[in-house]
Design an enzyme around this catalytic site. Structure first.
Site, short mmCIF file in Angstrom:
data_model
loop_
_atom_site.label_atom_id
_atom_site.label_comp_id
_atom_site.label_asym_id
_atom_site.label_seq_id
_atom_site.Cartn_x
_atom_site.Cartn_y
_atom_site.Cartn_z
N ALA A 227 -0.20 -2.31 8.84
CA ALA A 227 -0.43 -0.99 8.26
C ALA A 227 -0.75 -1.09 6.77
O ALA A 227 -1.88 -1.31 6.38
CB ALA A 227 0.78 -0.09 8.52
N ARG A 228 0.28 -0.92 5.95
CA ARG A 228 0.16 -1.04 4.50
C ARG A 228 1.34 -1.85 3.99
O ARG A 228 2.47 -1.67 4.44
CB ARG A 228 0.14 0.34 3.83
CG ARG A 228 -1.21 1.03 3.87
CD ARG A 228 -2.20 0.36 2.93
NE ARG A 228 -3.49 1.05 2.89
CZ ARG A 228 -4.53 0.72 3.63
NH1 ARG A 228 -4.45 -0.27 4.51
NH2 ARG A 228 -5.67 1.38 3.51
N GLU A 257 -1.67 -6.77 -3.15
CA GLU A 257 -2.78 -7.63 -2.74
C GLU A 257 -3.77 -7.85 -3.89
O GLU A 257 -4.03 -6.93 -4.66
CB GLU A 257 -3.50 -6.99 -1.55
CG GLU A 257 -2.61 -6.89 -0.32
CD GLU A 257 -3.27 -6.15 0.82
OE1 GLU A 257 -4.45 -5.75 0.70
OE2 GLU A 257 -2.60 -5.97 1.85
N HIS A 275 -5.22 -9.50 5.01
CA HIS A 275 -5.64 -8.12 5.24
C HIS A 275 -7.01 -8.07 5.94
O HIS A 275 -7.99 -7.55 5.41
CB HIS A 275 -5.71 -7.34 3.92
CG HIS A 275 -5.69 -5.85 4.12
ND1 HIS A 275 -5.22 -4.97 3.18
CD2 HIS A 275 -6.10 -5.07 5.16
CE1 HIS A 275 -5.33 -3.73 3.62
NE2 HIS A 275 -5.87 -3.77 4.83
#
Length: 309
Positions: A227-228, A257, A275
C-alpha cells in the site's frame, strides 16, 4: 498553441511520446527550473508516490489539473487543490491485478524463502554449505487484510486458491459473503498468520500498523505491505524484527522512498521490492493511457474519466 504541462515523474516512452505530441512538456528537475515557465503551466503529470511537492504546487498559479499515474493521492495537497479548483485524477482499476499479484508473490517469497534460495544457488553454496532453514507452508494460512477496496478484494480472491481463510478490517463492513469482517485491527492481527496492508495512505492511516499491531501478529506471523510505507511504523518494525516478536515482513513500499533503513536491507527476515507492484509493461501502458485521456478530456472541456476532484 499547445497547453504547457509539467512532467514530474517519467512515464513509459510510448506515453511520453503522446504527451509530447499534444502538449509542450517541461520535464521537472527542480523548483528553480520553473521560474520562467511557472505562469504557463496548466497541467501536471506525476506518479502516486511522488505526487506534487508543495513548493511546486505553490509556484504554479495557472495550474488546472494534476493527472496522477497511480491510485495514491497522499502526496498531493488535496485541500489546496479543492480551494484552487484544481482537478485531480488517478488511474484506478487498471493496476489492481498487478498489485494483488505482487502481494501474493511477496507472501510466497517471504514464507518459502525464495530470495535466500536464489542467492544460495547463485553463490555456489548448494552442496558446499549447510542446507537452508525450512520455510513455512503457505496453503491454509489465516490471512488478514487491512483495506478491502479493489486491491484488497483482488488479494482475497487470489488467497482462496491457497485455501486461506480471509478476514479483513476497513472503515465499515462490506458484508462480503466469503470474508469475515473484523472491526478491530488488533483483533485481526491476533487472529491472522499473515497480515497484508492494502489500505490508502495519508494522515488518517499513518502508522496505523504500529508496534502493538505487529506484536499481536506475533513471532510466527508475517506482515506484507503493498500500500503505502507511511501506514507502517518503520522504526517499530525494525525493533520487532530484531527482537523476534514478528516473524518476518515483505515490503514493496517504505516511509521515505527511496531511502530504506539499513536494518531492513540487511535483515534475513525481510523481503524487499523497490515500489514496483504495478510495474508491468501492460499495466504501466494502461495507466499512462488513462493519464493521457484525462488530460485530453480536461483540455477539451469534457468530463474527466477518473476524477478525484
Amino acid at each position: 498553441m499547445k497547453p504547457e504541462i509539467l512532467l514530474i515523474e517519467p512515464m513509459m516512452p510510448e506515453i511520453e511520446r503522446q504527451l509530447d505530441a499534444a502538449y509542450t512538456v517541461h520535464r521537472f528537475t527542480s523548483v528553480a527550473q520553473l521560474k520562467d515557465i511557472a505562469a504557463n503551466i496548466r497541467g501536471i503529470a506525476t506518479g502516486g508516490a511522488t505526487g506534487v511537492p508543495q513548493a511546486v504546487m505553490n509556484s504554479l498559479p495557472a495550474l488546472e489539473i494534476i493527472a496522477i499515474n497511480g491510485i495514491g493521492t497522499d502526496a498531493v495537497n488535496l485541500k489546496q487543490a479543492r480551494e484552487r479548483n484544481i482537478h485531480v485524477t488517478t488511474t484506478p482499476g487498471v493496476l489492481t491485478d498487478d498489485v494483488a499479484d505482487m502481494a501474493i508473490g511477496l507472501v510466497l517469497s517471504l514464507l518459502r524463502g525464495l530470495p535466500g534460495g536464489d542467492r544460495y544457488v547463485r553463490d555456489g553454496a548448494w552442496g558446499d554449505q549447510p542446507a537452508l532453514p525450512l520455510g513455512r507452508k503457505v496453503t491454509g494460512k489465516k490471512l488478514g487484510i487491512i483495506g478491502m477496496g479493489r486491491v484488497g478484494r483482488a488479494i482475497a480472491h487470489r488467497a482462496q486458491a491457497f485455501a486461506m481463510p480471509v478476514s479483513y478490517t476497513d472503515l465499515r463492513d462490506f458484508e462480503l459473503k466469503d470474508y469475515a469482517f473484523v472491526p478491530d485491527l488488533l483483533t485481526l492481527a491476533r487472529n491472522s498468520e499473515i497480515l497484508v496492508i492494502a489500505a490508502s495512505g495519508g494522515g488518517g492511516s499513518r502508522h496505523l500498523v504500529n508496534r502493538e499491531v505487529m506484536e499481536a501478529l506475533g513471532p510466527d506471523g508475517f506482515l506484507v505491505n503493498v500500500a503505502r510505507g507511511s501506514v507502517v511504523d518503520e522504526q517499530a518494525l525494525i525493533q520487532v524484527l530484531d527482537a523476534g516478536t514478528l516473524g518476518g515482513a515483505a515490503l514493496d513500499v517504505f516511509e521515505h522512498e527511496p531511502d530504506v533503513p539499513a536494518p531492513l536491507r540487511h535483515s534475513a527476515r525481510v523481503v524487499l521490492q523497490p515500489h514496483r507492484a504495478s510495474a508491468t509493461v501492460e499495466t504501466r501502458l494502461a495507466m499512462g493511457d488513462l493519464v493521457v485521456k484525462n488530460l485530453a478530456a480536461h483540455f477539451a472541456d469534457q468530463a474527466l474519466l477518473t476524477a478525484v476532484i
